[in-house]
Design a protein around this motif. Structure first.
Motif, short mmCIF file in Angstrom:
data_model
loop_
_atom_site.label_atom_id
_atom_site.label_comp_id
_atom_site.label_asym_id
_atom_site.label_seq_id
_atom_site.Cartn_x
_atom_site.Cartn_y
_atom_site.Cartn_z
N LEU B 130 0.65 -1.18 -0.03
CA LEU B 130 0.10 0.15 -0.08
C LEU B 130 0.92 1.35 -0.14
O LEU B 130 0.48 2.13 -0.51
N ALA B 131 2.12 1.27 0.57
CA ALA B 131 2.78 2.30 0.52
C ALA B 131 3.69 2.59 -0.74
O ALA B 131 3.75 3.84 -1.28
N ALA B 175 -10.65 -4.79 0.22
CA ALA B 175 -10.89 -3.48 0.59
C ALA B 175 -12.28 -3.41 1.17
O ALA B 175 -12.94 -4.14 1.23
N THR B 176 -12.62 -1.96 1.76
CA THR B 176 -13.74 -1.68 2.34
C THR B 176 -15.00 -2.06 1.09
O THR B 176 -16.05 -2.53 1.44
N ARG B 177 -14.86 -1.59 -0.16
CA ARG B 177 -15.52 -1.87 -1.15
C ARG B 177 -14.66 -2.61 -2.24
O ARG B 177 -13.71 -1.94 -2.83
N GLY B 178 -14.85 -3.69 -2.48
CA GLY B 178 -14.32 -4.57 -3.60
C GLY B 178 -12.83 -4.63 -3.08
O GLY B 178 -12.67 -5.13 -1.88
N SER B 179 -11.87 -4.88 -4.29
CA SER B 179 -10.60 -5.04 -3.47
C SER B 179 -9.48 -4.03 -4.26
O SER B 179 -9.73 -3.41 -5.09
N ARG B 180 -8.33 -4.11 -3.57
CA ARG B 180 -7.22 -3.22 -4.08
C ARG B 180 -6.55 -4.33 -4.91
O ARG B 180 -6.09 -5.28 -4.60
N ASN B 204 -9.36 -2.94 -20.36
CA ASN B 204 -8.04 -3.38 -20.65
C ASN B 204 -7.12 -2.43 -19.58
O ASN B 204 -6.96 -1.26 -19.84
N TYR B 205 -5.95 -3.17 -19.09
CA TYR B 205 -4.98 -2.27 -18.09
C TYR B 205 -4.10 -1.62 -19.07
O TYR B 205 -3.28 -0.69 -18.60
N TYR B 206 -3.61 -2.32 -20.19
CA TYR B 206 -2.39 -1.99 -21.01
C TYR B 206 -3.00 -1.89 -22.33
O TYR B 206 -3.30 -2.86 -22.96
N SER B 207 -3.04 -0.67 -22.61
CA SER B 207 -3.41 -0.32 -24.15
C SER B 207 -2.29 -0.64 -25.20
O SER B 207 -1.31 -0.71 -24.79
N GLU B 234 -5.13 -0.06 -9.27
CA GLU B 234 -6.81 0.17 -9.55
C GLU B 234 -7.56 -0.45 -8.21
O GLU B 234 -6.93 -1.81 -7.76
N ARG B 235 -8.83 -0.31 -8.14
CA ARG B 235 -9.74 -1.08 -7.35
C ARG B 235 -10.49 -1.89 -8.19
O ARG B 235 -10.76 -1.60 -9.60
N VAL B 236 -10.87 -3.12 -7.87
CA VAL B 236 -11.89 -3.86 -8.68
C VAL B 236 -13.34 -4.35 -7.69
O VAL B 236 -13.05 -4.43 -6.43
#
Lengths: 228, 305
Positions: B130-131, B175-180, B204-207, B234-236
């Motif tokens: 996280l850091a 995470a609180t909502r979804g996942s990191r 798509n994460y990678y264009s 990102e969060r998912v």
């Protein structure tokens, strides 16, 4: 533009055949080329792995260069009958090739995925136009040109080995002494085999797939040199 | 036995559902019967699959050797791995793709790298991710790169190009909502979020580089020089899946609407099994010969015992 195609977009293997049709090709040499083109079409039709990916263009050059078959699925294209004409201008060949690489590949749709294009360049003579052919060649080989190709050269008759070496990026071959007709036939055979083998290797995910093996009894493999 | 003593008849077990036939897209070549090469001891199986609950997540992964390998008996060259982090706060996973030019050996690079990479990713505590997730990924990749070379040396190899492989990997934690989610890659593997909420079923994460030849690989491991990890964070959402894929499958997802629709339809169900994923990857598509590997991760609230 979205990375995701809205329809079916197939990866292609672009192959450009660039043929000297200057006056010195008159007679048996040009006839040998004309006889080989239908064999290329038949090979593609009979080899489904090749037909799925290989897209062929044929350019001729003498004083001027032009596409006689634009980049396409050769199974569906009418074949031209080539006729000898004019002198030999490499610069024109390279300029036209540069334009045709971009136009041809883009004609399959923006964002089309393609394997590195391969150019088979065959000539029986030396460049004899007034201009220097090296600048248009450098533009073709510029790594910033998205469609820069691998170039394989075949020379026979009065072709200058040094020029063949400078034009090629991977393979350069010069004919040993012999009958021009059989030399042209062997060039076309080697080209056919190369398109088939390379297409199949690309299908296996082999990124370094280009393979060219003319008969060593008829052709000498030359080293590659940078154009001055 | 008297009726009152008879135990209730067991519930009839439904027959295994017949899977919907995977589609054929475009003009395709008839499949050849697989040929097994008898002298490559580094050969991987044609079909590999796995699935199950791992921490807070359901993972499914499968590899299918490309049809180009069927005729000549060469090995599929993809591999995958996953692990729970040692602090039990996250899951890490990786897919790897050996370079096709090294058709007899690169799969060993993929097999080893996927595992040593996960082993290093699993050691890093959640707070560190996280850091500075990018730093953590870079360190893990460097360590995995060294381990890969070390292991190959132990096998007696002195040069390592023939084990070159690309990779996509991730760290995911509730995470609180979804996942990191943190994603990294070396070379041309890809990562997506998958949900029917996206226009194409995928984010798509990678264009992609729209121009440029397919068969020019940007980077791979092992690498003696500086290593550049392409990093995303990102969060998912809980209804979404993270999908790591090797480039053959990525190409089909990008280039074929029919393939995407097939996969989205099958992957929209929860807790896809390994067998189902293998079936999903068995579609036929014109021009698609490469190995296919997918690794799916979804938040699943059944706790591991």
């Amino acid at each position: 533009m979205s990375d995701f195609a809205d329809n079916e977009r197939l990866p292609i293997f672009p192959v450009y055949i660039v043929i000297d049709v200057s006056y010195s090709m008159e007679g048996a040499p040009i006839n040998a080329v004309n006889n080989a083109l239908p064999e290329l079409k038949t090979m593609i039709s009979n080899n489904a792995s090749v037909g799925e990916v290989a897209r062929i263009a044929i350019l001729t050059f003498s004083d001027y260069a032009r596409p006689v078959v634009p980049l396409c699925d050769l199974q569906n294209a009418p074949l031209p009958t080539l006729k000898p004409e004019g002198n030999t201008n490499f610069a024109e060949a390279f300029r036209t090739l540069h334009a045709e690489l971009e136009q041809g590949i883009r004609s399959f749709g923006k964002g089309v995925r393609f394997y590195k294009p391969v150019v088979f360049f065959m000539s029986d003579g030396e460049h004899n136009a007034g201009e220097d052919w090296r600048p248009p060649l450098r533009k073709l080989e510029d790594r910033n040109f998205n469609f820069n190709p691998e170039i394989v050269t075949f020379g026979f008759g009065d072709a200058d080995p040094e020029s063949l070496q400078q034009i090629a990026t991977t393979y350069a071959f010069a004919a040993k002494s012999g009958n021009p007709t059989s030399q042209v036939k062997e060039i076309m055979n080697a080209l056919l085999k190369s398109v088939r083998t390379t297409s199949n290797k690309l299908a296996q995910g082999n990124e370094s797939a280009l393979s060219v093996e003319p008969d060593p009894e008829q052709f000498t493999r030359l080293g590659i040199r940078q154009a001055d | 036995m008297r009726q009152e003593e008879r135990s209730e008849a067991p519930t009839e077990i439904a027959p295994y559902p017949t899977p919907e036939t995977a589609p054929s897209i475009g003009d395709i070549v008839p499949l050849v019967s697989p040929y097994l090469s008898g002298n490559n001891f580094l050969r991987l199986p044609l079909l590999v699959a796995d699935s199950g609950q791992l921490g807070d997540y359901w993972l499914t992964a499968a590899s299918l050797a490309g049809k180009s390998h069927l005729a000549d008996g060469t090995s599929g060259q993809d591999s995958f791995s996953f692990a729970r982090t040692t602090d039990n706060q996250a899951v890490v996973a990786a897919v790897c793709d050996g370079l096709g030019r090294y058709k007899n050996t690169a799969q060993l690079g993929a097999l080893i790298l996927s595992r040593v990479l996960c082993s290093h990713l699993a050691l890093i505590p959640r707070e560190a991710y996280l850091a500075d997730g990018q730093h953590c990924f870079t360190q893990a990749v460097r360590s995995a790169n060294s381990d890969l070379v070390s292991i190959l040396r132990q096998f007696g190899y002195q040069t390592f190009d023939q084990f070159s492989t690309t990779a996509a990997f991730c760290w995911i934690s509730p995470a609180t909502r979804g996942s990191r989610v943190l994603i990294g890659r070396i070379g041309d593997c890809f990562a997506f979020k998958q949900s029917t909420d996206y226009t194409h079923g995928f984010y798509n994460y990678y264009s992609r580089d729209a121009d440029g030849a397919i068969n020019e690989v940007s980077s791979s491991l092992p690498n003696p020089g500086p290593i550049q990890v392409e990093f995303r964070a990102e969060r998912v959402g809980d209804g979404e899946k993270i999908v790591l894929v090797t480039d053959g499958l990525a190409e089909d997802i990008f280039s074929s609407k029919d393939t995407r629709e097939w996969l989205v339809n099958r992957w929209s169900q929860e807790r896809v099994s390994g067998l189902e994923l293998l079936h999903c990857l068995s579609y036929r598509k014109q021009g698609s010969f490469d190995d296919r590997t997918a690794l799916l991760i979804e938040r699943s609230f059944r706790q591991q015992e």
